[in-house]
Design an enzyme around this catalytic site. Structure first.
Site, PDB file in Angstrom:
ATOM      1  N   ASP A 169    -131.640 -36.925  51.605  1.00 29.03           N
ATOM      2  CA  ASP A 169    -132.620 -35.833  51.657  1.00 29.03           C
ATOM      3  C   ASP A 169    -132.612 -35.140  53.027  1.00 29.03           C
ATOM      4  OD1 ASP A 169    -133.943 -35.137  49.362  1.00 29.03           O
ATOM      5  OD2 ASP A 169    -135.434 -36.738  49.504  1.00 29.03           O
TER       6      ASP A 169
ATOM      7  N   LYS B 133    -132.965 -35.403  38.605  1.00 25.46           N
ATOM      8  CA  LYS B 133    -131.973 -35.809  39.608  1.00 25.46           C
ATOM      9  C   LYS B 133    -131.037 -36.870  39.026  1.00 25.46           C
ATOM     10  CE  LYS B 133    -135.075 -34.581  43.341  1.00 25.46           C
ATOM     11  NZ  LYS B 133    -136.137 -34.997  44.259  1.00 25.46           N
TER      12      LYS B 133
ATOM     13  N   GLN C 101    -138.971 -40.253  46.531  1.00 22.53           N
ATOM     14  CA  GLN C 101    -139.598 -39.058  45.961  1.00 22.53           C
ATOM     15  C   GLN C 101    -140.968 -38.833  46.607  1.00 22.53           C
ATOM     16  OE1 GLN C 101    -138.182 -36.837  43.712  1.00 22.53           O
ATOM     17  NE2 GLN C 101    -139.982 -35.633  44.194  1.00 22.53           N
TER      18      GLN C 101
END
Ligand code: NDP
Length: 305
Positions: A120, A53, A97
């Site tokens: 997200d 990422k 994460q």
């Protein structure tokens, strides 16, 4: 019938190309977008995802801040980091994460993220916006799949769509997005009776289960479009030979690396029966990261307004 392979990597590259211009415009106006990534613990797969990422961001000119904490971190430690990033005006997007270590309350952490920085799309406010059909950040994998269908000219409105899997990250938001685009949607899961019959009704079949090659010939209506979200590593020779007996390239890859990747759909059956399908690897995966970048750029643009 020979199915059309949807090239997720090419579509992701197209999206990244468009983002590059928007990032450059933000940078020219004073500040490039900035994504903060929080990694707790030493899970090698999570560390790899975080690296990819950060790298994908760097290629577009997006700045990244990595906050890494040891596996023993507490919920309070992680909440403190998130609150700091919420308050930091230089940070546009925050990504925690997953999975977090078991002692960390993931729900409390995700709810603590500023919904305006929730790239997200996991915060309940953004989930609610998705349910209500209001603007907000969309979870990256389902958003990437919608972009892929649209850019491939695959119709969604009026189609019978079946989503297998009901996770908060993929299955549920996928079903809601398909509904938003006027598909007639069925969600199947581990308690669904006669899964094959349900799947065979699908003009558009989305598999998000996490079981190698679970969906076979009996699940695919001839001519259906099949999107395979599954990402499963095969390490057993018998399994590899069962699914890839007629694919010398895959067999050679297995000999070389001791493993190969497969989705939730039988790769031979889908080629024979579908009209179009996403391969694994190279289908849905590249879109997920591209959409994370798209959400980060959108967050930066919104915050500058
Ligand atoms: P989860 O494990 O959270 O959810 C799996 C879902 O599949 C559950 O809803 C479960 O049902 C259902 N299920 C399990 N077994 C069966 C079965 N035999 N028949 C029907 N349904 C079943 O997984 P995720 O949604 O997080 O991920 C799914 C897959 O997608 C994984 O392979 C993951 O690696 C991959 N993935 C890929 C991404 C990408 O970018 N390519 C991104 C995210 C995920 P129930 O709810 O009843 O338990």
């Amino acid at each position: 019938m020979s199915a059309r392979k949807i090239d997720g990597a090419a579509i992701a590259a197209e999206i990244r190309g468009e983002l590059k211009d928007r990032v450059a415009a933000l940078a020219a106006a004073g500040r490039a977008p900035c994504l903060a990534v929080v990694l707790v613990g030493d899970n090698p797969a999570s560390a790899l995802y975080v690296r990819s990422k950060v790298r994908a961001g760097a290629e577009l000119g997006i700045r990244s801040i990595e906050v890494i904490r040891p596996v023993a971190a507490t919920t309070e430690d992680v909440l403190e980091i998130v609150c700091g990033l919420n308050a930091d005006p230089a940070v546009d997007g925050i990504l925690v994460q997953l999975p977090l270590p078991p002692q960390v309350d993931a729900q409390r952490v995700l709810v603590a993220v500023d919904p305006g920085k929730d790239v997200d799309g996991f915060h309940p406010i953004n989930v609610g916006n998705l349910v209500a059909g209001r603007p907000g950040f969309l979870p990256c994998t389902p958003a990437g799949i919608m972009a892929m269908l649209q850019r491939s000219g695959i119709p969604v409105a009026g189609q019978n769509a079946v989503v297998v899997g009901r996770s908060d990250i993929v299955g549920k938001p996928m079903a809601l997005l398909l509904l938003r685009h006027d598909a007639t949607v069925t969600i199947a899961h581990s308690r669904t009776r006669d899964l094959a019959a349900v799947c065979r009704r699908a003009d558009l079949l989305v598999a998000a289960v996490g079981r190698p090659g679970l969906l076979g010939r009996e699940h695919i209506k001839p001519g259906a479009v099949v999107v395979d979200v599954g990402s499963n590593k095969l390490t057993e020779r018998a399994e590899v030979e069962r699914f890839f007996a007629a694919d010398p390239r895959r067999l050679a890859e297995f000999e070389r690396r001791g493993s190969t990747w497969i989705g939730d759909v039988d790769p031979v059956a889908v080629r024979e029966l579908a009209s179009a399908f996403t391969p694994v690897p190279g289908g849905v995966g590249p879109l997920t990261i591209a959409m994370l970048m798209a959400n980060t750029v959108a967050a930066a643009e919104l915050r500058r307004r």
